[in-house]
Design an enzyme around this catalytic site. Structure first.
Site, PDB file in Angstrom:
ATOM      1  N   GLU A  32      -7.562   4.589   0.639  1.00 30.42           N
ATOM      2  CA  GLU A  32      -7.671   5.658   1.654  1.00 30.42           C
ATOM      3  C   GLU A  32      -8.175   6.952   1.023  1.00 30.42           C
ATOM      4  OE1 GLU A  32      -3.999   6.177   3.853  1.00 30.42           O
ATOM      5  OE2 GLU A  32      -3.578   4.033   3.866  1.00 30.42           O
ATOM      6  N   ASN A  41       0.836  -1.205   0.000  1.00 27.38           N
ATOM      7  CA  ASN A  41       0.000   0.000   0.000  1.00 27.38           C
ATOM      8  C   ASN A  41       0.874   1.261   0.000  1.00 27.38           C
ATOM      9  OD1 ASN A  41      -2.785   1.050   0.384  1.00 27.38           O
ATOM     10  ND2 ASN A  41      -2.030   1.805   2.361  1.00 27.38           N
TER      11      ASN A  41
HETATM   12  O1  9MR Z   1      -5.582   8.984   9.476  1.00 26.01           O
HETATM   13  C1  9MR Z   1      -4.460   8.616  10.247  1.00 26.01           C
HETATM   14  C2  9MR Z   1      -4.238   9.618  11.361  1.00 26.01           C
HETATM   15  O2  9MR Z   1      -5.318   9.558  12.290  1.00 26.01           O
HETATM   16  C3  9MR Z   1      -2.922   9.340  12.059  1.00 26.01           C
HETATM   17  O3  9MR Z   1      -2.660  10.348  13.006  1.00 26.01           O
HETATM   18  C4  9MR Z   1      -1.803   9.273  11.018  1.00 26.01           C
HETATM   19  C5  9MR Z   1      -0.474   8.994  11.668  1.00 26.01           C
HETATM   20  O4  9MR Z   1       0.549   9.165  10.806  1.00 26.01           O
HETATM   21  O5  9MR Z   1      -2.093   8.274  10.064  1.00 26.01           O
HETATM   22  C6  9MR Z   1      -3.249   8.557   9.332  1.00 26.01           C
HETATM   23  O6  9MR Z   1      -3.470   7.570   8.350  1.00 26.01           O
HETATM   24  C7  9MR Z   1      -2.460   7.447   7.358  1.00 26.01           C
HETATM   25  C8  9MR Z   1      -2.430   6.011   6.937  1.00 26.01           C
HETATM   26  O7  9MR Z   1      -2.250   5.167   8.040  1.00 26.01           O
HETATM   27  C9  9MR Z   1      -1.358   5.754   5.894  1.00 26.01           C
HETATM   28  N1  9MR Z   1      -1.502   6.644   4.776  1.00 26.01           N
HETATM   29  C10 9MR Z   1      -1.628   8.055   5.088  1.00 26.01           C
HETATM   30  C11 9MR Z   1      -2.754   8.261   6.097  1.00 26.01           C
HETATM   31  C12 9MR Z   1      -2.967   9.742   6.374  1.00 26.01           C
HETATM   32  O8  9MR Z   1      -1.821  10.300   6.960  1.00 26.01           O
END
Ligand code: 9MR
Length: 330
Positions: free
Chosen positions: A241, A176
């Site tokens: 996502e 991913n």
């Molecule tokens: O949406 C997620 C957020 O709540 C967290 O704080 C963050 C931490 O880095 O991660 C976000 O989700 C990410 C996902 O796990 C991987 N791709 C990017 C997403 C947005 O940052």
């Protein structure tokens, strides 16, 4: 929550044409907010825990696990007959706090990661349908990202992670990443990486394109072309996502319609190219990561999803539903 008399839900339409439409889920909202619970279960047929399956959330200390939040979301998904995506087994971000202070050897890192993957993927062997085994291992310039994992194990950690997951689960296994939705330097590098891994019989079933369309909205035609080339490698392709925002200082007057048009174009590109799964990164605007994320919060509009703060359906919602309905009628 609004009702639209006589209209099928997004989930109804997706179920009908066997399309997977999902949302990233936060466990606290699920427990606290009945409207969140209701919207997630009636409008989507898939879930991804937004943070609860990440290493930082699961590992309060080196030898312990805390599965409460992850279990709550996986149980919610199973009880409501939803497809469950696991996110994520190996990532350079959201490692546990104590990790920083751990004076480890390379061998300890390898043993730790193997144990983590075996334990987590094994626990959900019957309840998680697909795993993002490795997340964001390729840097923006196409090189392999330097992480604690690559430092200890070399690039081989990627193949190892897939093999370890495959030892304990029948779930489909995905690579991913972000910024690789279109044909570009980064998706070229990921293509080469996955092709090499497949040649070596590494058990990879698919690739996830995150599609955080923030400042730049990747060209749908190029997205379709990209999906097609990865599918030609024999891989399944999922949009994992998705959210659609605008730079804060440049939000167009017709932002809601532009957002809807873009969602529609992506669903159409996805369907044309043979991608059958789209997960939006949240249920409603009130829960978007763009509002709380320190680096990004001030820079992008905080309403990137299909439902607004009050769980009202947005133009983007109707665009996605209509695009799925139209395709079904063909
Ligand atoms: O949406 C997620 C957020 O709540 C967290 O704080 C963050 C931490 O880095 O991660 C976000 O989700 C990410 C996902 O796990 C991987 N791709 C990017 C997403 C947005 O940052």
């Amino acid at each position: 929550m609004s009702t639209e008399q006589g209209q099928p839900t997004l989930r109804d339409v997706a179920d009908e044409r066997e399309f997977t439409i999902g949302a990233a889920i936060d466990p606290d909202s699920l427990r606290r907010d009945p409207s969140y619970w209701k919207t997630a279960s009636s409008e989507f047929n898939a879930v991804t825990p937004e943070n609860a399956l990440k290493m930082g959330a699961l590992r309060p200390s080196r030898h312990t696990y805390d599965f409460r939040d992850a279990d709550a979301i996986v149980d919610f998904g199973r009880e409501n007959d939803m497809y469950v995506r696991g996110h994520t087994l190996v990532w350079h971000n959201q490692k546990p706090d104590w990790f920083q202070a751990w004076d480890h050897t390379d061998e300890q890192i390898e043993a730790f990661l193997r144990n983590h993957i075996h334990t987590v993927a094994g626990r959900y062997r019957a309840t998680i349908d697909a795993w993002d085994v490795v997340n964001e291992a390729v840097d923006d310039d196409g090189s392999t990202r330097r992480t604690v994992w690559s430092d200890a194990m070399g690039e081989g950690y990627i193949a190892d992670a897939f093999r370890w997951a495959d030892e304990v689960t029948d779930a489909d296994l995905y690579y991913n990443d972000y910024g690789a939705d279109e044909v570009n330097e980064k998706s070229d590098a990921i293509y080469d990486l996955l092709e090499r891994l497949l040649e070596r019989d590494v058990p990879i079933d698919g690739v996830g394109f995150q599609l955080h369309a923030l400042a730049a909205h990747p060209d749908p035609e190029s997205i379709a072309e990209n999906i097609e080339r990865f599918r030609a490698l024999g891989l399944d392709v999922q949009i994992t996502e998705m959210d659609v925002a605008f730079p804060d200082d440049d939000v167009p007057a017709d932002a809601a319609e532009r957002q809807a048009d873009y969602y529609r174009a992506v669903v159409e590109a996805c369907l044309e190219a043979g991608c059958e799964t789209i997960v939006t990164w949240g249920v409603h605007d009130g829960g978007t990561w763009l509002r709380s994320f320190k680096d990004f919060g001030e820079r992008y509009s905080g309403d990137p999803l299909l439902f607004d703060d009050r769980y009202e359906r947005k133009p983007a919602y109707r665009a996605v539903r209509n695009a799925l309905e139209k395709h079904r009628e063909r």
